[in-house]
Design a protein around this motif. Sequence first.
Motif, short mmCIF file in Angstrom:
data_model
loop_
_atom_site.label_atom_id
_atom_site.label_comp_id
_atom_site.label_asym_id
_atom_site.label_seq_id
_atom_site.Cartn_x
_atom_site.Cartn_y
_atom_site.Cartn_z
N SER A 74 0.87 -1.16 0.06
CA SER A 74 0.03 0.04 0.07
C SER A 74 0.89 1.13 -0.03
CB SER A 74 -0.92 0.11 1.15
OG SER A 74 -0.27 0.24 2.43
N VAL A 75 0.28 2.39 -0.63
CA VAL A 75 0.86 3.51 -0.28
C VAL A 75 0.10 4.40 0.43
CG1 VAL A 75 1.61 5.99 -1.57
CG2 VAL A 75 1.64 3.63 -2.66
N GLY A 76 0.70 4.66 1.87
CA GLY A 76 -0.37 4.92 2.79
C GLY A 76 -1.35 4.20 3.27
N LYS A 77 -2.62 4.28 3.35
CA LYS A 77 -3.60 3.58 3.57
C LYS A 77 -4.23 2.75 2.35
CE LYS A 77 -4.36 5.29 8.45
NZ LYS A 77 -5.48 5.78 9.23
N GLU A 78 -3.71 2.96 1.32
CA GLU A 78 -4.43 2.57 -0.07
C GLU A 78 -3.59 1.75 -0.96
OE1 GLU A 78 -6.18 4.85 -3.99
OE2 GLU A 78 -5.70 6.19 -2.28
N ALA A 79 -4.18 0.96 -1.69
CA ALA A 79 -3.51 0.09 -2.78
C ALA A 79 -4.47 0.10 -3.94
CB ALA A 79 -3.13 -1.30 -2.18
N GLU A 80 -3.85 0.42 -5.22
CA GLU A 80 -4.62 0.17 -6.33
C GLU A 80 -4.24 -0.91 -7.24
OE1 GLU A 80 -3.85 4.06 -8.36
OE2 GLU A 80 -5.65 5.17 -6.88
N PHE A 81 -5.20 -1.46 -7.73
CA PHE A 81 -5.13 -2.66 -9.01
C PHE A 81 -5.56 -2.02 -9.89
CE2 PHE A 81 -4.97 -4.11 -4.54
CZ PHE A 81 -3.88 -5.00 -4.61
N CYS A 82 -4.81 -1.86 -11.30
CA CYS A 82 -5.31 -1.68 -12.57
C CYS A 82 -5.55 -2.89 -13.31
CB CYS A 82 -4.35 -0.58 -13.20
SG CYS A 82 -4.05 0.86 -12.20
N LEU A 83 -6.83 -2.88 -13.56
CA LEU A 83 -7.27 -3.90 -14.60
C LEU A 83 -7.47 -3.48 -15.80
CD1 LEU A 83 -7.81 -5.03 -11.74
CD2 LEU A 83 -9.91 -6.25 -12.43
N THR A 84 -6.85 -3.87 -16.98
CA THR A 84 -6.82 -3.47 -18.33
C THR A 84 -7.53 -4.24 -19.21
OG1 THR A 84 -4.70 -4.11 -18.71
CG2 THR A 84 -5.05 -1.77 -17.71
N ASN A 85 -7.90 -3.66 -20.30
CA ASN A 85 -8.61 -4.50 -21.59
C ASN A 85 -9.56 -5.40 -21.09
OD1 ASN A 85 -8.66 -5.04 -24.11
ND2 ASN A 85 -7.02 -6.44 -24.22
N LEU A 86 -10.56 -5.12 -20.26
CA LEU A 86 -11.22 -5.85 -19.69
C LEU A 86 -12.04 -6.93 -20.54
CD1 LEU A 86 -12.29 -3.56 -16.69
CD2 LEU A 86 -10.98 -5.90 -16.61
N GLN A 87 -12.47 -8.05 -20.25
CA GLN A 87 -13.16 -9.07 -21.17
C GLN A 87 -14.41 -9.54 -20.41
OE1 GLN A 87 -12.72 -9.31 -24.27
NE2 GLN A 87 -10.92 -7.98 -24.09
N PRO A 88 -15.27 -10.27 -20.84
CA PRO A 88 -16.42 -10.85 -19.93
C PRO A 88 -16.17 -11.58 -18.90
CG PRO A 88 -17.11 -10.41 -22.31
CD PRO A 88 -15.66 -10.24 -22.26
N GLU A 89 -15.02 -12.17 -19.27
CA GLU A 89 -14.53 -13.34 -18.13
C GLU A 89 -13.82 -12.75 -16.80
OE1 GLU A 89 -11.51 -13.74 -21.36
OE2 GLU A 89 -13.63 -13.47 -21.35
N ASP A 90 -13.58 -11.32 -17.12
CA ASP A 90 -12.95 -10.60 -15.97
C ASP A 90 -14.10 -9.97 -14.94
OD1 ASP A 90 -10.39 -10.45 -16.84
OD2 ASP A 90 -10.79 -9.08 -18.35
N ALA A 91 -15.40 -10.15 -15.27
CA ALA A 91 -16.52 -9.78 -14.55
C ALA A 91 -16.46 -10.95 -13.32
CB ALA A 91 -17.79 -9.90 -15.37
N GLY A 92 -17.05 -10.24 -11.97
CA GLY A 92 -17.10 -11.25 -11.05
C GLY A 92 -17.04 -10.43 -9.82
N ARG A 93 -17.11 -11.01 -8.75
CA ARG A 93 -16.71 -10.48 -7.23
C ARG A 93 -15.44 -10.44 -6.73
NH1 ARG A 93 -21.70 -12.66 -4.11
NH2 ARG A 93 -21.31 -11.02 -2.83
N TYR A 94 -14.92 -9.24 -6.52
CA TYR A 94 -13.51 -8.80 -5.99
C TYR A 94 -13.55 -8.59 -4.62
CZ TYR A 94 -12.21 -9.21 -11.00
OH TYR A 94 -11.71 -9.60 -12.31
N PHE A 95 -12.43 -8.88 -3.86
CA PHE A 95 -12.30 -8.48 -2.64
C PHE A 95 -10.82 -8.31 -2.24
CE2 PHE A 95 -11.99 -12.92 -3.04
CZ PHE A 95 -10.77 -13.37 -2.29
N CYS A 96 -10.57 -7.68 -1.20
CA CYS A 96 -9.21 -7.48 -0.82
C CYS A 96 -8.90 -7.88 0.94
CB CYS A 96 -8.71 -6.22 -1.23
SG CYS A 96 -9.51 -4.54 -0.64
N ALA A 97 -7.89 -8.05 1.09
CA ALA A 97 -7.49 -8.10 2.25
C ALA A 97 -5.99 -7.70 2.68
CB ALA A 97 -7.55 -9.71 2.72
N TYR A 98 -5.56 -7.32 3.89
CA TYR A 98 -4.03 -7.07 4.08
C TYR A 98 -3.52 -7.46 5.48
CZ TYR A 98 -6.14 -4.23 7.89
OH TYR A 98 -6.71 -3.97 8.91
#
Length: 119
Positions: A74-98
Amino acid sequence: MDLDFIYLLCLGLCLCYGDEEDGEELPRPSISAWPSPVVKRKSNVTLRCWTHFQNVTVTLGKLHSSEYQQERRSVGKEAEFCLTNLQPEDAGRYFCAYRPAASLKWSGQSQHLQLVVTG
């Protein structure tokens, strides 16, 4: 070296180690999508995970997809995840933990974010 200092240092280390085993749960992170959790095919989205502590290891997972996992510091209290060129199979339920740097324990999962890829 002063023996009182060494004693206090060892005591502090022992007390911190004991915290790992006391069963206390870390606060759950939160997750959001920018610009939106509903995006068009071949577009990009950034999933942001917000933690309660600074400079932690954050993992992004996808429900029902055990092979999908990304980790970031994380940078400070935040982490970014960039998902690019999305396709239908990328759809779904995402979650994070630390996990804080000095800990072996992971937080619970954030609420699940439903990512929808249209078109």
